[in-house]
Design a protein around this motif. Sequence first.
Motif, PDB file in Angstrom:
ATOM      1  N   ILE A   7       0.847  -1.185   0.000  1.00 36.98           N
ATOM      2  CA  ILE A   7       0.000   0.000   0.000  1.00 36.98           C
ATOM      3  C   ILE A   7       0.887   1.241   0.000  1.00 36.98           C
ATOM      4  N   GLY A   8       0.500   2.238  -0.769  1.00 35.54           N
ATOM      5  CA  GLY A   8       1.210   3.499  -0.751  1.00 35.54           C
ATOM      6  C   GLY A   8       2.452   3.511  -1.613  1.00 35.54           C
ATOM      7  N   SER A   9       2.542   2.632  -2.557  1.00 30.08           N
ATOM      8  CA  SER A   9       3.677   2.649  -3.473  1.00 30.08           C
ATOM      9  C   SER A   9       3.166   2.581  -4.898  1.00 30.08           C
ATOM     10  N   GLU A  10       4.096   2.629  -5.830  1.00 34.69           N
ATOM     11  CA  GLU A  10       3.704   2.539  -7.231  1.00 34.69           C
ATOM     12  C   GLU A  10       3.165   1.157  -7.567  1.00 34.69           C
ATOM     13  N   LEU A  11       3.365   0.206  -6.666  1.00 35.58           N
ATOM     14  CA  LEU A  11       2.888  -1.151  -6.923  1.00 35.58           C
ATOM     15  C   LEU A  11       1.429  -1.330  -6.511  1.00 35.58           C
ATOM     16  N   ARG A  12       0.808  -0.263  -6.042  1.00 36.42           N
ATOM     17  CA  ARG A  12      -0.618  -0.373  -5.709  1.00 36.42           C
ATOM     18  C   ARG A  12      -1.392  -0.840  -6.925  1.00 36.42           C
ATOM     19  N   PRO A  13      -2.352  -1.749  -6.737  1.00 33.73           N
ATOM     20  CA  PRO A  13      -3.206  -2.104  -7.867  1.00 33.73           C
ATOM     21  C   PRO A  13      -4.017  -0.890  -8.300  1.00 33.73           C
ATOM     22  N   SER A  14      -4.172  -0.722  -9.590  1.00 38.52           N
ATOM     23  CA  SER A  14      -4.849   0.468 -10.092  1.00 38.52           C
ATOM     24  C   SER A  14      -6.194   0.095 -10.704  1.00 38.52           C
ATOM     25  N   VAL A  15      -7.167   0.976 -10.508  1.00 34.75           N
ATOM     26  CA  VAL A  15      -8.506   0.772 -11.035  1.00 34.75           C
ATOM     27  C   VAL A  15      -8.847   1.951 -11.948  1.00 34.75           C
ATOM     28  N   LEU A  16      -9.072   1.640 -13.212  1.00 38.07           N
ATOM     29  CA  LEU A  16      -9.525   2.652 -14.174  1.00 38.07           C
ATOM     30  C   LEU A  16     -11.037   2.788 -14.026  1.00 38.07           C
ATOM     31  N   VAL A  17     -11.504   3.998 -13.709  1.00 33.06           N
ATOM     32  CA  VAL A  17     -12.933   4.250 -13.506  1.00 33.06           C
ATOM     33  C   VAL A  17     -13.455   5.083 -14.683  1.00 33.06           C
ATOM     34  N   VAL A  18     -14.239   4.442 -15.559  1.00 35.93           N
ATOM     35  CA  VAL A  18     -14.790   5.131 -16.730  1.00 35.93           C
ATOM     36  C   VAL A  18     -16.229   5.506 -16.396  1.00 35.93           C
ATOM     37  N   GLU A  19     -16.419   6.754 -16.011  1.00 35.07           N
ATOM     38  CA  GLU A  19     -17.723   7.239 -15.513  1.00 35.07           C
ATOM     39  C   GLU A  19     -17.745   8.745 -15.680  1.00 35.07           C
ATOM     40  N   ASP A  20     -18.887   9.285 -16.137  1.00 35.36           N
ATOM     41  CA  ASP A  20     -18.982  10.707 -16.418  1.00 35.36           C
ATOM     42  C   ASP A  20     -19.600  11.526 -15.293  1.00 35.36           C
ATOM     43  N   GLU A  21     -20.099  10.873 -14.236  1.00 32.12           N
ATOM     44  CA  GLU A  21     -20.698  11.624 -13.133  1.00 32.12           C
ATOM     45  C   GLU A  21     -19.625  11.923 -12.094  1.00 32.12           C
ATOM     46  N   PRO A  22     -19.192  13.215 -11.992  1.00 27.81           N
ATOM     47  CA  PRO A  22     -18.071  13.541 -11.100  1.00 27.81           C
ATOM     48  C   PRO A  22     -18.296  13.123  -9.650  1.00 27.81           C
ATOM     49  N   SER A  23     -19.534  13.274  -9.146  1.00 28.27           N
ATOM     50  CA  SER A  23     -19.755  12.956  -7.730  1.00 28.27           C
ATOM     51  C   SER A  23     -19.609  11.455  -7.474  1.00 28.27           C
ATOM     52  N   LEU A  24     -20.043  10.658  -8.441  1.00 23.65           N
ATOM     53  CA  LEU A  24     -19.894   9.211  -8.280  1.00 23.65           C
ATOM     54  C   LEU A  24     -18.428   8.807  -8.388  1.00 23.65           C
ATOM     55  N   VAL A  25     -17.706   9.443  -9.325  1.00 18.44           N
ATOM     56  CA  VAL A  25     -16.271   9.151  -9.461  1.00 18.44           C
ATOM     57  C   VAL A  25     -15.557   9.458  -8.149  1.00 18.44           C
ATOM     58  N   GLU A  26     -15.910  10.589  -7.525  1.00 18.60           N
ATOM     59  CA  GLU A  26     -15.247  10.955  -6.274  1.00 18.60           C
ATOM     60  C   GLU A  26     -15.572   9.968  -5.156  1.00 18.60           C
ATOM     61  N   SER A  27     -16.831   9.511  -5.090  1.00 26.13           N
ATOM     62  CA  SER A  27     -17.196   8.515  -4.066  1.00 26.13           C
ATOM     63  C   SER A  27     -16.412   7.224  -4.271  1.00 26.13           C
ATOM     64  N   ILE A  28     -16.327   6.802  -5.538  1.00 21.63           N
ATOM     65  CA  ILE A  28     -15.608   5.567  -5.853  1.00 21.63           C
ATOM     66  C   ILE A  28     -14.119   5.734  -5.537  1.00 21.63           C
ATOM     67  N   ARG A  29     -13.585   6.900  -5.924  1.00 20.59           N
ATOM     68  CA  ARG A  29     -12.171   7.158  -5.666  1.00 20.59           C
ATOM     69  C   ARG A  29     -11.867   7.082  -4.175  1.00 20.59           C
ATOM     70  N   PHE A  30     -12.717   7.749  -3.380  1.00 18.55           N
ATOM     71  CA  PHE A  30     -12.516   7.760  -1.936  1.00 18.55           C
ATOM     72  C   PHE A  30     -12.546   6.340  -1.377  1.00 18.55           C
ATOM     73  N   ALA A  31     -13.562   5.569  -1.782  1.00 14.73           N
ATOM     74  CA  ALA A  31     -13.720   4.203  -1.252  1.00 14.73           C
ATOM     75  C   ALA A  31     -12.544   3.310  -1.640  1.00 14.73           C
TER      76      ALA A  31
END
Length: 138
Positions: A7-31
């Motif tokens: 956790i906290g390094s470049e080796l973190r698994p990454s999730v590409l979130v393809v979504e146009d609703e900014p508030s939902l993207v932010e909720s997903i990002r936070f979680a």
Amino acid sequence: MEPIRVIGSELRPSVLVVEDEPSLVESIRFALEIEGFLVLPAATGRAGVELARSASPSLVLLDVMLPESSGLDVCRQIRQGSDVPIVMLTARDSEADKVAGLELGADDYITKPFSMRELVARVRAQIRRSERSGRIEE
Ligand code: CA
């Protein structure tokens, strides 16, 4: 591929979130960030396809309802060059969307509205599965 637990390094698994609703993207990002994932947002299908190719994410969360293109088309395009796990997000509890997504190569789907706990659990499950299989066809 080794399971990535750092956790906290470049080796973190990454999730590409393809979504146009900014508030939902932010909720997903936070979680997801709280759980140690790196989140790569894309607001259009085109940006999503490009990031899927250039950033090699561990998983793609892909909304069906996008402004310029259907998430189903985006799914098809990503699948042409990648076996990355794809989880579709759909606002409609539509069997047709779910079946189409799965037939185009999506690995799972989540129907909106969903809880962030469910989203994180499904993301984890799909990444675990892809690490275990090495993306060999099941
Ligand atoms: Ca959307």
